[in-house]
Motif scaffolding. Structure first.
Motif, PDB file in Angstrom:
ATOM      1  N   ASP A 200      -7.782   3.903  -2.922  1.00 33.58           N
ATOM      2  CA  ASP A 200      -7.321   2.640  -3.498  1.00 33.58           C
ATOM      3  C   ASP A 200      -7.771   1.428  -2.697  1.00 33.58           C
ATOM      4  O   ASP A 200      -8.022   0.363  -3.267  1.00 33.58           O
ATOM      5  N   ARG A 201      -7.844   1.567  -1.394  1.00 28.14           N
ATOM      6  CA  ARG A 201      -8.253   0.468  -0.518  1.00 28.14           C
ATOM      7  C   ARG A 201      -9.282   0.994   0.475  1.00 28.14           C
ATOM      8  O   ARG A 201      -9.156   2.120   0.978  1.00 28.14           O
TER       9      ARG A 201
ATOM     10  N   VAL B 210      -9.997  -1.871  -3.963  1.00 29.41           N
ATOM     11  CA  VAL B 210     -10.356  -3.071  -3.205  1.00 29.41           C
ATOM     12  C   VAL B 210     -11.138  -2.652  -1.974  1.00 29.41           C
ATOM     13  O   VAL B 210     -10.718  -1.748  -1.244  1.00 29.41           O
ATOM     14  N   ILE B 211     -12.278  -3.292  -1.756  1.00 29.10           N
ATOM     15  CA  ILE B 211     -13.016  -3.158  -0.501  1.00 29.10           C
ATOM     16  C   ILE B 211     -12.775  -4.442   0.290  1.00 29.10           C
ATOM     17  O   ILE B 211     -13.174  -5.524  -0.144  1.00 29.10           O
TER      18      ILE B 211
ATOM     19  N   TRP C 159       2.260   2.690   8.685  1.00 29.28           N
ATOM     20  CA  TRP C 159       3.606   2.109   8.817  1.00 29.28           C
ATOM     21  C   TRP C 159       4.144   1.670   7.467  1.00 29.28           C
ATOM     22  O   TRP C 159       5.349   1.779   7.196  1.00 29.28           O
ATOM     23  N   ALA C 160       3.253   1.203   6.586  1.00 33.13           N
ATOM     24  CA  ALA C 160       3.663   0.684   5.283  1.00 33.13           C
ATOM     25  C   ALA C 160       3.705   1.753   4.195  1.00 33.13           C
ATOM     26  O   ALA C 160       3.913   1.428   3.025  1.00 33.13           O
ATOM     27  N   GLY C 161       3.497   3.016   4.543  1.00 35.61           N
ATOM     28  CA  GLY C 161       3.676   4.093   3.580  1.00 35.61           C
ATOM     29  C   GLY C 161       2.426   4.619   2.920  1.00 35.61           C
ATOM     30  O   GLY C 161       2.510   5.405   1.962  1.00 35.61           O
ATOM     31  N   ALA C 162       1.247   4.232   3.393  1.00 35.22           N
ATOM     32  CA  ALA C 162      -0.002   4.724   2.810  1.00 35.22           C
ATOM     33  C   ALA C 162      -0.408   6.042   3.463  1.00 35.22           C
ATOM     34  O   ALA C 162      -0.006   6.358   4.595  1.00 35.22           O
TER      35      ALA C 162
ATOM     36  N   VAL D  80       0.818  -1.211   0.000  1.00 33.61           N
ATOM     37  CA  VAL D  80       0.000   0.000   0.000  1.00 33.61           C
ATOM     38  C   VAL D  80       0.854   1.265   0.000  1.00 33.61           C
ATOM     39  O   VAL D  80       0.321   2.369   0.147  1.00 33.61           O
ATOM     40  N   ASP D  81       2.131   1.115  -0.154  1.00 32.99           N
ATOM     41  CA  ASP D  81       3.021   2.278  -0.175  1.00 32.99           C
ATOM     42  C   ASP D  81       2.574   3.255  -1.263  1.00 32.99           C
ATOM     43  O   ASP D  81       2.414   2.878  -2.434  1.00 32.99           O
TER      44      ASP D  81
END
Length: 327
Positions: free
Chosen positions: A215-216, A238-239, A168-171, A144-145
């Motif tokens: 996006d998510r 994506v849901i 934490w993952a950049g989103a 998810v970055d």
């Protein structure tokens, strides 16, 4: 050992017992954990009361799947150096009869993840079901970055961890809460923009922060939010839904189809084993660097486990509910 158990389904006060049961012995590939703190999840109380017509999976059940504690014995094939290691436990009562509401629990070796010394037992006991569900919701469809991630119910157990993992993952994290009064409880260090669902146009508010869409979407109430999600989803979004309020949930099928939206439904007991292991590694790593925190809503003595279950059944309040296990 001292433990809580039930031999029949029903209300917490009627069926939960506390007393002595035989100490469990780890089999091949298993470890025994002396439990310090046991986490209570809605899934635990739903199993106890026979939600959706479910029956007793075993003649006797020790509830709860999550915990923190110390490994005190190992079975054949397990590294003996694990004895004495602090761990957090997940899946203890997933397709198994005896969970973590006891002084000892036995789980497969990989379901006892190392807990760094500087992290609390309370945090460790809060990572299992909500953390692994959150991880799967965020990462099941890839990194998810650089993406825009919308987290509904960001003050809840799964939602809070999902927002922290995505950050934490950049989103960039956009989040919703039910009431305007709750906006000041959202952590601005994690959530870039927060929207209250009791405003007149929550979709427009989300779109103001994400003009091309998100996006998510991490979804806690698909039946409530399906139209909102459709209004804010980007093409190929994506849901990821882990809950709904209506058993037969309606969705705006054709608009979602034309936007090539993926609907992912998440049942934590049946995630792939490798996905759970990766989630455990990432949860430990992110927690170790201070990227994950969990609000504790209450700690109950084992003798008061029925009160903890009743509070979860009533909605849980604010924060994770835990049961402390006497040593």
């Amino acid at each position: 050992m001292l433990a809580s158990w039930y031999d029949a389904q029903g209300s917490a006060g009627d069926v939960l017992h506390v007393g002595e049961l035989p100490d469990p012995v780890p089999g091949p590939g298993e470890v025994r954990v002396r439990v310090t703190v046991s986490g209570v999840n809605p899934g635990d109380t739903k199993k106890r009361r026979g939600w959706l017509g479910s029956s007793m999976p075993f003649p006797r059940v020790i509830p709860h799947s999550d915990a923190a504690g110390v490994i005190d014995a190992v079975g054949a094939g397990v590294d003996v150096h694990r004895v004495g290691q602090r761990v957090w436990v997940y899946g203890a009562q997933s397709y198994r009869p005896f969970g973590t509401a006891a002084q000892y629990t036995v789980v497969p070796d990989h379901q006892a993840a190392p807990l760094p010394d500087h992290l609390s037992d309370e945090l460790g006991a809060s990572l299992g079901i909500p953390g692994i569900t959150a991880h799967r919701a965020v990462f099941a469809d890839g990194p998810v970055d650089g993406q825009l991630v919308l987290v509904h119910g960001v003050l809840g157990g799964v939602g809070s961890l999902a927002a922290q993992l995505a950050h934490w993952a950049g989103a960039t994290v956009i989040a919703t809460v039910r009431r305007t009064a709750d906006l000041d409880r959202v952590d601005p260090a994690v959530v870039s923009h927060a929207v209250s669902l009791d405003t007149g146009e929550p979709a427009a508010a989300v779109r103001s922060y994400a003009p091309r869409g998100v996006d998510r979407i991490i979804e806690v109430a698909l039946s409530d939010n399906a139209d909102l999600d459709n209004a804010v989803a980007a093409d190929n979004a994506v849901i990821a839904a882990y809950a709904t309020r209506s058993d037969r949930t309606e969705i705006p099928f054709w608009p979602l189809l034309f936007n090539n939206v993926t609907l992912r439904l998440l049942g934590s007991d049946d995630f792939p084993a490798q996905a759970k292991r990766q989630a455990a590694r990432d949860l430990t790593s992110s927690a170790a660097v201070g990227a994950l925190t969990v609000a504790v809503g209450g700690c109950y003595a084992l003798d008061d486990i029925a009160k903890a279950h009743d509070q979860v059944d009533a909605g849980g309040g604010h924060g994770r509910l835990l049961v402390t296990i006497p040593q």
